[in-house]
Design an enzyme around this catalytic site. Structure first.
Site, PDB file in Angstrom:
ATOM      1  N   VAL A  62       0.861  -1.176   0.000  1.00 13.83           N
ATOM      2  CA  VAL A  62       0.000   0.000   0.000  1.00 13.83           C
ATOM      3  C   VAL A  62       0.902   1.232   0.000  1.00 13.83           C
ATOM      4  O   VAL A  62       1.696   1.425   0.921  1.00 13.83           O
ATOM      5  CB  VAL A  62      -0.942   0.050   1.238  1.00 13.83           C
ATOM      6  CG1 VAL A  62      -1.735   1.355   1.250  1.00 13.83           C
ATOM      7  CG2 VAL A  62      -1.898  -1.132   1.228  1.00 13.83           C
ATOM      8  N   GLY A 100       4.127   4.502   3.234  1.00 11.14           N
ATOM      9  CA  GLY A 100       3.732   3.266   2.567  1.00 11.14           C
ATOM     10  C   GLY A 100       4.014   2.104   3.498  1.00 11.14           C
ATOM     11  O   GLY A 100       4.608   2.283   4.574  1.00 11.14           O
ATOM     12  N   LYS A 101       3.574   0.933   3.134  1.00 11.02           N
ATOM     13  CA  LYS A 101       3.818  -0.256   3.954  1.00 11.02           C
ATOM     14  C   LYS A 101       3.637  -1.476   3.076  1.00 11.02           C
ATOM     15  O   LYS A 101       2.835  -1.457   2.135  1.00 11.02           O
ATOM     16  CB  LYS A 101       2.788  -0.305   5.109  1.00 11.02           C
ATOM     17  CG  LYS A 101       3.186  -1.197   6.246  1.00 11.02           C
ATOM     18  CD  LYS A 101       4.050  -0.454   7.245  1.00 11.02           C
ATOM     19  CE  LYS A 101       4.567  -1.370   8.319  1.00 11.02           C
ATOM     20  NZ  LYS A 101       5.398  -0.644   9.296  1.00 11.02           N
ATOM     21  N   SER A 102       4.339  -2.554   3.396  1.00  8.67           N
ATOM     22  CA  SER A 102       4.100  -3.788   2.653  1.00  8.67           C
ATOM     23  C   SER A 102       4.008  -4.943   3.635  1.00  8.67           C
ATOM     24  O   SER A 102       4.597  -4.892   4.719  1.00  8.67           O
ATOM     25  CB  SER A 102       5.217  -4.030   1.636  1.00  8.67           C
ATOM     26  OG  SER A 102       6.470  -4.057   2.262  1.00  8.67           O
ATOM     27  N   ASP A 104      10.534  -4.204   9.624  1.00 11.55           N
ATOM     28  CA  ASP A 104       9.390  -4.120  10.539  1.00 11.55           C
ATOM     29  C   ASP A 104       9.284  -5.483  11.213  1.00 11.55           C
ATOM     30  O   ASP A 104      10.212  -6.306  11.113  1.00 11.55           O
ATOM     31  CB  ASP A 104       8.115  -3.778   9.760  1.00 11.55           C
ATOM     32  CG  ASP A 104       6.956  -3.387  10.662  1.00 11.55           C
ATOM     33  OD1 ASP A 104       7.056  -2.374  11.377  1.00 11.55           O
ATOM     34  OD2 ASP A 104       5.928  -4.110  10.680  1.00 11.55           O
TER      35      ASP A 104
END
Ligand code: NAD
Length: 370
Positions: A31, A76-78, A113
């Site tokens: 995202v 953003g992040k995945s 993360d």
């Protein structure tokens, strides 16, 4: 599953990408929330139960955290579905495939993360050259070893202490969670003269009103033992740790540890949030009304992401630490000034600041989110 458009509001997300590669059992989501301030930075989370909703919420949190920190990066992040403890060669194959599939998504820079670390970031770097939190062998600034987040926390506290006329050399601190954030916060604050009077890890808590020996506790943790095995003091309960007589209380472990059921036992004048969302919204509001300064997580614990952004820009370790000090000191000052002037909570002030910074960048764009 809900409609993906349910996620959309004025701030994002700009893109939601579903990555699927049956040949190696890869299932992942990226995202990219908002890149008005620059390419997004956000962690890659690996867990068996990750969802689109979680990924989108974390991406939004990064939009605000990066903007509040004054970084020229969006959020953003995945997420990658899988057990992070799977055999290393399988994990490497999944992460490399995921990175390769997102090679052209230059709006997103991978970071570590939950479930990923600097070695994983090195694989991504090798594959597509776009990740932060790298090992020092390939130019990374080892932010957990150096204590970037604990250092940033100590800077936020240094500004907040003036609000309550506190002298750091006479301040008593308590730290919940003695990992990367907690140990370095203890080190930097005791170097300024503060006394650590209570500390805990997942095995229990100890306290001593005359002070605990920080260097010895760090050594014990290095050997894989718990603070309760240090023999420095009597063991107390988690509730007793929260209720200790002290000036500064630092949550550096889990979410929601201060809530409506225990908030009245807090004696500290400052709560500096090292962990993410360690206080429930209702407890944070009530503590503020009682005069306790609750330094918001995304202002006080931003040292790690500031360090990562500086690493990406090719900065040295010294430049990164100078940037952490400058940004966190300025932001804490601004948040506390707005709190006093506008009679709002520090969190409301911080959210206002972050939104203004994102909106100001959005106004300069032909489109809004990119
Ligand atoms: P870590 O794994 O190095 O340390 C966590 C510590 O908390 C350990 O000592 C563990 O024993 C202890 N702990 C776990 N459950 C506990 C409990 N119930 N009571 C007391 N102690 C408990 O993790 P970290 O990197 O220090 O991160 C701590 C928190 O800070 C997390 O919420 C993380 O999301 C947040 N954070 C970390 C960074 C960073 O740069 N590392 C940056 C921003 C936010």
């Amino acid at each position: 599953m809900g409609n993906v458009f349910d996620l959309s509001d004025a701030f994002g997300p700009l893109k939601v990408i579903h990555v699927h590669e049956p040949a190696c059992g890869l299932k992942g989501i990226l995202v990219v929330d908002n890149v008005a301030r620059g390419p997004s930075i956000g962690g890659l989370r690996m867990a068996e139960d990750v969802t689109l909703d979680e990924c989108a919420r974390l991406a939004r949190a990064m939009t605000f955290k990066n903007a509040a920190s004054g970084l020229s990066h969006g959020g953003g992040k995945s997420v990658l579905v899988g057990d992070p403890k799977m055999p290393k060669d399988e994990k490497e194959r999944l992460i490399r495939t995921f990175a390769a599939a997102l090679r052209k998504e230059t709006d997103y820079i991978f970071g570590p993360d939950m479930g990923t670390n600097e070695e994983c970031m090195a694989w991504v770097h090798d594959e597509i050259g776009r990740s932060v939190g790298l090992p020092s062998a390939i130019g990374g600034i080892p932010l957990d070893t150096l204590g970037a987040t604990g250092f940033g926390l100590s800077q936020a506290i240094d500004i907040a202490k003036d609000q309550c006329g506190m002298n750091l050399s006479a301040a008593r601190i308590v730290i919940q969670g003695f990992g990367s954030v907690g140990q370095h916060a203890a080190r930097f604050l005791t170097e300024k003269g503060a006394t650590l009077v209570g500390v805990s890890d997942s095995h229990g808590a100890i306290a001593h009103p005359d002070g605990l020996n920080v260097a010895e506790l760090i050594e014990i943790k290095k050997q894989g033992q718990s603070v309760v095995e240090s023999g420095q003091s009597k063991v107390i309960s988690a509730d007793e740790l929260l209720a200790l007589e002290c000036d500064i209380w630092i949550p550096a472990a889990r979410p929601d540890v201060i809530n409506e059921s225990n908030m009245n036992s807090v004696k500290a004048k400052i709560i500096a949030q090292g962990a993410n969302i360690p206080i429930t919204a209702a407890a944070e509001k009530a503590l503020h009304e009682r005069g306790v300064i609750c330094l918001p997580d995304f202002i006080a614990n931003a040292g790690g992401v500031i360090c990562a952004a500086m690493e990406y820009a090719g900065a040295t370790q010294d430049q990164a630490f100078n940037a952490i000090a400058e940004k966190i000191r300025n932001n804490t000052q601004t948040v506390l000034e707005r709190m006093a002037q506008d009679k709002i909570t520090p969190r409301q002030a911080a959210e206002q600041l972050a939104k203004e910074r994102v909106l100001a960048a959005m106004e300069t764009r032909r489109f809004n989110l990119f």
